[in-house]
Design an enzyme around this catalytic site. Structure first.
Site, PDB file in Angstrom:
ATOM      1  N   PRO A  13       0.615  -1.128   0.036  1.00 15.00           N
ATOM      2  CA  PRO A  13       0.203   0.399   0.243  1.00 15.00           C
ATOM      3  C   PRO A  13       0.710   1.152  -0.357  1.00 15.00           C
ATOM      4  CG  PRO A  13       0.079  -1.031   2.280  1.00 15.00           C
ATOM      5  CD  PRO A  13       0.306  -2.018   1.213  1.00 15.00           C
ATOM      6  N   ASN A  75       7.563  -5.719  -1.209  1.00 16.34           N
ATOM      7  CA  ASN A  75       8.124  -4.492  -0.517  1.00 16.34           C
ATOM      8  C   ASN A  75       6.102  -4.040   0.151  1.00 16.34           C
ATOM      9  OD1 ASN A  75       7.769  -2.440   1.443  1.00 16.34           O
ATOM     10  ND2 ASN A  75       8.825  -1.306  -0.704  1.00 16.34           N
ATOM     11  N   ALA A  78       3.464  -0.736   4.977  1.00 14.77           N
ATOM     12  CA  ALA A  78       2.081  -1.192   6.006  1.00 14.77           C
ATOM     13  C   ALA A  78       2.209  -2.216   6.421  1.00 14.77           C
ATOM     14  CB  ALA A  78       1.393  -0.093   6.383  1.00 14.77           C
ATOM     15  N   GLU A  99      12.195  -9.873   0.913  1.00 10.94           N
ATOM     16  CA  GLU A  99      11.780  -8.710   1.549  1.00 10.94           C
ATOM     17  C   GLU A  99      12.531  -7.407   1.807  1.00 10.94           C
ATOM     18  OE1 GLU A  99       9.693  -6.639   5.919  1.00 10.94           O
ATOM     19  OE2 GLU A  99      10.527  -9.028   6.135  1.00 10.94           O
ATOM     20  N   HIS A 101      12.765  -2.686   1.480  1.00  8.90           N
ATOM     21  CA  HIS A 101      12.268  -1.337   1.986  1.00  8.90           C
ATOM     22  C   HIS A 101      13.139  -0.469   0.988  1.00  8.90           C
ATOM     23  CE1 HIS A 101       9.225  -3.781   4.509  1.00  8.90           C
ATOM     24  NE2 HIS A 101       9.964  -4.060   5.171  1.00  8.90           N
ATOM     25  N   ARG A 108      13.054   4.004  12.362  1.00  8.65           N
ATOM     26  CA  ARG A 108      11.942   4.536  12.365  1.00  8.65           C
ATOM     27  C   ARG A 108      11.454   4.305  13.244  1.00  8.65           C
ATOM     28  NH1 ARG A 108       9.175   3.876   6.678  1.00  8.65           N
ATOM     29  NH2 ARG A 108       7.973   6.007   7.619  1.00  8.65           N
TER      30      ARG A 108
END
Length: 153
Positions: A13, A75, A78, A99, A101, A108
């Site tokens: 998303p 990716n 969220a 994976e 990102h 973060r």
């Protein structure tokens, strides 16, 4: 490995907003720029590149990759931190999963530091902006090559 291997690159998303959404975190590259980078990094492999804001659609594509792809880069955005459905779909795969990102989730907010998806991934590439995808594509295809070259167990 097939003559022309197929690699799935799935995006979760809000990644359709790359380049305009929080560019100080995610960079100015658009999703089209990322796709072009992945296709170049794949060095002849066919890249099936998709993005959805809908969890169920991502699950469907992961299940499709089970029989269509030699490896998968995801990716989950969220959904990394919330989706047991993605985890369960990924655990059904026998192909390598990497994976990916753009930012470094570990640097973060606290809630971004846990990824369900990581439990099913061979590795994680994060924190290098769009370059994370290039590294993830190369790693996924290398894992697929190594798997096809090793004798069956």
């Amino acid at each position: 490995m097939p003559e022309t291997p197929v690699l799935y690159v799935l995006n979760g998303p809000n990644l359709n907003l790359l380049g305009v959404r929080e560019p100080h975190i995610y960079g100015r590259d658009t999703l089209a720029d990322v796709q072009a980078l992945c296709e170049t990094a794949a060095e002849g492999a066919t890249v099936v590149f998709r993005q959805s804001n809908h969890e169920g659609e991502l699950v469907d594509w992961i299940q499709e990759a089970r029989t269509e792809a030699v490896a998968l880069v995801i990716n989950p955005a969220a959904y990394s931190h919330t989706s047991i459905a993605l985890l369960d779909a990924l655990k059904a795969l026998t192909i390598p999963v990497v994976e990916c990102h753009l930012s470094n989730p570990g640097a973060r907010e606290e809630f971004r530091r846990h990824s369900y998806v990581s439990l099913a991934a061979a590795g994680i590439v994060s924190g290098f902006g769009a370059h994370s995808y290039e590294l993830a594509v190369k790693a996924a295809l290398r894992l697929a090559r190594e798997r096809s070259a090793s004798p069956a167990r």
